[in-house]
Design a protein around this motif. Sequence first.
Motif, PDB file in Angstrom:
ATOM      1  N   GLY A 217     -55.368 -13.700  15.594  1.00 24.19           N
ATOM      2  CA  GLY A 217     -55.944 -14.425  14.353  1.00 24.19           C
ATOM      3  C   GLY A 217     -55.814 -14.056  13.092  1.00 24.19           C
ATOM      4  N   LYS A 218     -55.393 -12.177  12.631  1.00 26.13           N
ATOM      5  CA  LYS A 218     -54.690 -12.410  11.118  1.00 26.13           C
ATOM      6  C   LYS A 218     -53.260 -12.102  11.297  1.00 26.13           C
TER       7      LYS A 218
ATOM      8  N   HIS B 203     -47.968  -4.967  18.046  1.00 26.00           N
ATOM      9  CA  HIS B 203     -48.966  -5.321  17.424  1.00 26.00           C
ATOM     10  C   HIS B 203     -49.122  -5.370  19.175  1.00 26.00           C
TER      11      HIS B 203
ATOM     12  N   ASP C 129     -57.836  -9.929  18.247  1.00 27.43           N
ATOM     13  CA  ASP C 129     -57.794  -9.751  16.896  1.00 27.43           C
ATOM     14  C   ASP C 129     -56.175  -9.986  15.943  1.00 27.43           C
ATOM     15  N   ILE C 130     -55.596  -9.448  16.925  1.00 29.97           N
ATOM     16  CA  ILE C 130     -53.895  -9.888  16.175  1.00 29.97           C
ATOM     17  C   ILE C 130     -53.365 -11.338  16.192  1.00 29.97           C
TER      18      ILE C 130
ATOM     19  N   ALA D  34     -54.408  -4.975   7.240  1.00 29.55           N
ATOM     20  CA  ALA D  34     -54.774  -3.691   8.161  1.00 29.55           C
ATOM     21  C   ALA D  34     -54.096  -4.667   9.489  1.00 29.55           C
ATOM     22  N   LEU D  35     -52.856  -4.971   9.234  1.00 28.92           N
ATOM     23  CA  LEU D  35     -51.664  -5.303   9.705  1.00 28.92           C
ATOM     24  C   LEU D  35     -50.985  -4.011  10.016  1.00 28.92           C
TER      25      LEU D  35
ATOM     26  N   ASN E  66     -58.720 -11.123   0.305  1.00 21.96           N
ATOM     27  CA  ASN E  66     -58.556 -11.236   1.893  1.00 21.96           C
ATOM     28  C   ASN E  66     -57.635 -11.138   2.501  1.00 21.96           C
TER      29      ASN E  66
ATOM     30  N   THR F   5     -54.260 -15.698   9.791  1.00 24.89           N
ATOM     31  CA  THR F   5     -54.554 -16.136   8.534  1.00 24.89           C
ATOM     32  C   THR F   5     -53.862 -15.568   7.474  1.00 24.89           C
ATOM     33  N   VAL F   6     -52.493 -14.814   8.024  1.00 22.14           N
ATOM     34  CA  VAL F   6     -51.405 -14.791   7.485  1.00 22.14           C
ATOM     35  C   VAL F   6     -49.651 -14.891   7.422  1.00 22.14           C
ATOM     36  N   LYS F   7     -49.620 -16.610   8.344  1.00 17.94           N
ATOM     37  CA  LYS F   7     -48.784 -17.558   8.932  1.00 17.94           C
ATOM     38  C   LYS F   7     -47.940 -17.237   8.072  1.00 17.94           C
TER      39      LYS F   7
ATOM     40  N   THR G 174     -55.832  -8.197   5.256  1.00 20.19           N
ATOM     41  CA  THR G 174     -55.195  -8.846   5.823  1.00 20.19           C
ATOM     42  C   THR G 174     -53.679  -8.168   7.029  1.00 20.19           C
TER      43      THR G 174
END
Length: 129
Positions: A83-84, A75, A80-81, A63-64, A56, A87-89, A60
Amino acid sequence: MLPLASLRSCASSSARAQLRAFASAAPPSSTSAAESEPLTHFRITLRRSAISLPKNIKGTLVALGLHRRLQTVYHRHTPDIAGKILTVKELVSVANVPASAVRNKLEQRLERKAPRGYVVTGSKLHAEP
């Protein structure tokens, strides 16, 4: 000797004071044009590899639009960006930039390209007799 709880409160209050001072300090200005423009885009750079991370997280990053380390993508600010990114901060570095600072893939490549090191002054192939 101070009790442990009071030491923690002193440390946290001094840390809070430092954060307030840092937040109130003016950021370094690069250009006046960039300051007047609204920050409308995220500049996202992949700093850490996604090897051996769950699918996942890798999904992500895909997806970025991030496929390799030190790759940078832009972006628009959308939920939604955001949030992504959250997720990978731990893997990326993010900066807010104005629309004029957004670069596509070709522009980024040309900015990195080294100068030729020589100048062509003429060509014998295209010279007129």
